[in-house]
Design a protein around this motif. Structure first.
Motif, mmCIF file in Angstrom:
data_model
loop_
_atom_site.group_PDB
_atom_site.id
_atom_site.type_symbol
_atom_site.label_atom_id
_atom_site.label_comp_id
_atom_site.label_asym_id
_atom_site.label_seq_id
_atom_site.Cartn_x
_atom_site.Cartn_y
_atom_site.Cartn_z
ATOM 1 N N ILE A 26 0.852 -1.190 0.000
ATOM 2 C CA ILE A 26 0.000 0.000 0.000
ATOM 3 C C ILE A 26 0.885 1.237 0.000
ATOM 4 N N SER A 27 0.742 2.073 -1.023
ATOM 5 C CA SER A 27 1.566 3.281 -1.100
ATOM 6 C C SER A 27 0.873 4.488 -0.475
ATOM 7 N N GLU A 28 -0.471 4.485 -0.477
ATOM 8 C CA GLU A 28 -1.200 5.637 0.069
ATOM 9 C C GLU A 28 -2.603 5.206 0.486
ATOM 10 N N CYS A 29 -3.092 5.833 1.532
ATOM 11 C CA CYS A 29 -4.470 5.614 1.973
ATOM 12 C C CYS A 29 -5.007 6.969 2.406
ATOM 13 N N ARG A 30 -6.146 7.363 1.827
ATOM 14 C CA ARG A 30 -6.705 8.668 2.178
ATOM 15 C C ARG A 30 -8.223 8.662 2.046
ATOM 16 N N ILE A 31 -8.840 9.628 2.687
ATOM 17 C CA ILE A 31 -10.289 9.802 2.617
ATOM 18 C C ILE A 31 -10.591 10.724 1.441
ATOM 19 N N ASP A 32 -11.537 10.324 0.601
ATOM 20 C CA ASP A 32 -11.928 11.117 -0.557
ATOM 21 C C ASP A 32 -13.422 11.418 -0.451
ATOM 22 N N TYR A 33 -13.815 12.656 -0.725
ATOM 23 C CA TYR A 33 -15.225 13.055 -0.627
ATOM 24 C C TYR A 33 -15.491 14.175 -1.612
ATOM 25 N N ARG A 34 -16.775 14.293 -1.967
ATOM 26 C CA ARG A 34 -17.211 15.341 -2.888
ATOM 27 C C ARG A 34 -18.436 16.014 -2.315
ATOM 28 N N PRO A 35 -18.576 17.317 -2.367
ATOM 29 C CA PRO A 35 -17.600 18.272 -2.893
ATOM 30 C C PRO A 35 -16.381 18.364 -1.969
ATOM 31 N N PHE A 36 -15.225 18.595 -2.598
ATOM 32 C CA PHE A 36 -13.981 18.641 -1.843
ATOM 33 C C PHE A 36 -13.870 19.925 -1.032
ATOM 34 N N MET A 37 -13.286 19.812 0.136
ATOM 35 C CA MET A 37 -12.912 20.922 1.012
ATOM 36 C C MET A 37 -11.797 20.389 1.896
ATOM 37 N N PRO A 38 -11.057 21.235 2.577
ATOM 38 C CA PRO A 38 -10.033 20.713 3.477
ATOM 39 C C PRO A 38 -10.663 19.766 4.517
ATOM 40 N N LEU A 39 -9.944 18.700 4.861
ATOM 41 C CA LEU A 39 -10.452 17.693 5.783
ATOM 42 C C LEU A 39 -10.872 18.302 7.121
ATOM 43 N N GLY A 40 -10.061 19.215 7.649
ATOM 44 C CA GLY A 40 -10.386 19.868 8.917
ATOM 45 C C GLY A 40 -11.696 20.643 8.833
ATOM 46 N N GLU A 41 -11.931 21.268 7.698
ATOM 47 C CA GLU A 41 -13.178 22.023 7.506
ATOM 48 C C GLU A 41 -14.382 21.085 7.515
ATOM 49 N N LEU A 42 -14.249 19.930 6.848
ATOM 50 C CA LEU A 42 -15.338 18.954 6.843
ATOM 51 C C LEU A 42 -15.598 18.447 8.265
ATOM 52 N N GLU A 43 -14.536 18.150 9.005
ATOM 53 C CA GLU A 43 -14.694 17.695 10.396
ATOM 54 C C GLU A 43 -15.423 18.732 11.233
ATOM 55 N N ASP A 44 -15.052 20.001 11.071
ATOM 56 C CA ASP A 44 -15.715 21.083 11.814
ATOM 57 C C ASP A 44 -17.193 21.175 11.455
ATOM 58 N N LYS A 45 -17.510 21.034 10.180
ATOM 59 C CA LYS A 45 -18.910 21.094 9.740
ATOM 60 C C LYS A 45 -19.724 19.943 10.327
ATOM 61 N N ILE A 46 -19.111 18.764 10.405
ATOM 62 C CA ILE A 46 -19.808 17.609 10.976
ATOM 63 C C ILE A 46 -20.044 17.832 12.469
ATOM 64 N N LYS A 47 -19.026 18.318 13.176
ATOM 65 C CA LYS A 47 -19.150 18.558 14.625
ATOM 66 C C LYS A 47 -20.192 19.614 14.942
ATOM 67 N N SER A 48 -20.230 20.673 14.138
ATOM 68 C CA SER A 48 -21.171 21.763 14.407
ATOM 69 C C SER A 48 -22.543 21.522 13.763
ATOM 70 N N LYS A 49 -22.686 20.374 13.089
ATOM 71 C CA LYS A 49 -23.944 19.997 12.422
ATOM 72 C C LYS A 49 -24.419 21.079 11.457
ATOM 73 N N GLU A 50 -23.469 21.551 10.677
ATOM 74 C CA GLU A 50 -23.735 22.613 9.710
ATOM 75 C C GLU A 50 -24.571 22.089 8.539
ATOM 76 N N ALA A 51 -25.310 22.977 7.930
ATOM 77 C CA ALA A 51 -26.102 22.620 6.745
ATOM 78 C C ALA A 51 -25.156 22.346 5.587
ATOM 79 N N GLY A 52 -25.608 21.561 4.663
ATOM 80 C CA GLY A 52 -24.812 21.229 3.490
ATOM 81 C C GLY A 52 -24.963 19.758 3.163
ATOM 82 N N THR A 53 -24.393 19.360 2.040
ATOM 83 C CA THR A 53 -24.531 17.989 1.560
ATOM 84 C C THR A 53 -23.191 17.447 1.088
#
Length: 195
Positions: free
Chosen positions: A112-139
């Motif tokens: 295994i050379s690389e393992c990462r989380i991929d999601y769309r729409p893309f945003m920095p991982l920390g930003e996505l984590e913050d949105k999930i924690k704060s239960k922000e609107a969005g999809t």
């Protein structure tokens, strides 16, 4: 009159192991033991209730040879199994994740050379984590773990394949699984570098 001890002991239809009251698993034509059930159910990820004897026997024979050098030491949901002893992973590829039935896939950690989380729409991982924690609107439209192998192959563990609200429990749970999978693969890869 039947005396105690004269009852015929029930055995697994596949391997003839004795079956206890709570250590048997039903399929369409009879019962099998826990070891055979693990093989026939793809490591406890699929039901066998409607499978015939022939299907069960075929699954047990195939799985027996497929996993001889794979010892399950950990798992994350129905997505991935780990074998720390033999330094391998197993992608379960169950119907829930892949939308089709396919064989489990085994890969050595050192390939295994690389393992990462991929999601769309893309945003920095920390930003996505913050949105999930704060239960922000969005999809989020998709969420998966990408595993790149040294030979150029790319394997995916899909967790979300349809739009999901960021503030939903499904998103929180799926993101948690994705993080745990990526972190565990990186941890195990790091151990091989140190060894």
């Amino acid at each position: 009159m039947i005396r105690k001890g004269e009852l015929e002991m029930k055995t697994c239809d596949i391997c003839d192991a004795p079956l206890g009251m709570f250590k048997k698993f039903r399929y369409a034509e009879g019962y099998i033991c826990k070891a055979c059930y693990e093989k026939a159910s793809n490591h406890f990820t699929e039901t066998i209730a409607k499978k015939s004897y022939g299907e069960i026997r075929k699954l047990c024979e195939r799985q027996g040879g497929l996993t001889e050098d794979f010892e399950i030491t950990g798992r994350i949901g129905n997505y991935i199994l780990f074998d720390e002893k033999n330094r391998k992973i197993c992608l379960l590829n169950n119907r829930i994740n892949q939308k089709q039935v396919s064989e489990p896939e085994f890969y050595p950690l050192d390939k295994i050379s690389e393992c990462r989380i991929d999601y769309r729409p893309f945003m920095p991982l920390g930003e996505l984590e913050d949105k999930i924690k704060s239960k922000e609107a969005g999809t989020i439209h998709s969420l998966k773990v990408l595993i790149k192998l040294e030979d150029g192959q790319e394997k995916q563990i899909p967790l979300i394949s349809n739009p999901v609200r960021i503030k939903s429990f499904a998103m929180k749970q799926s993101f948690s699984f994705a993080k745990r999978i990526a972190e565990e693969i990186e941890r195990l890869k790091g151990e091989s570098v140190q060894a």
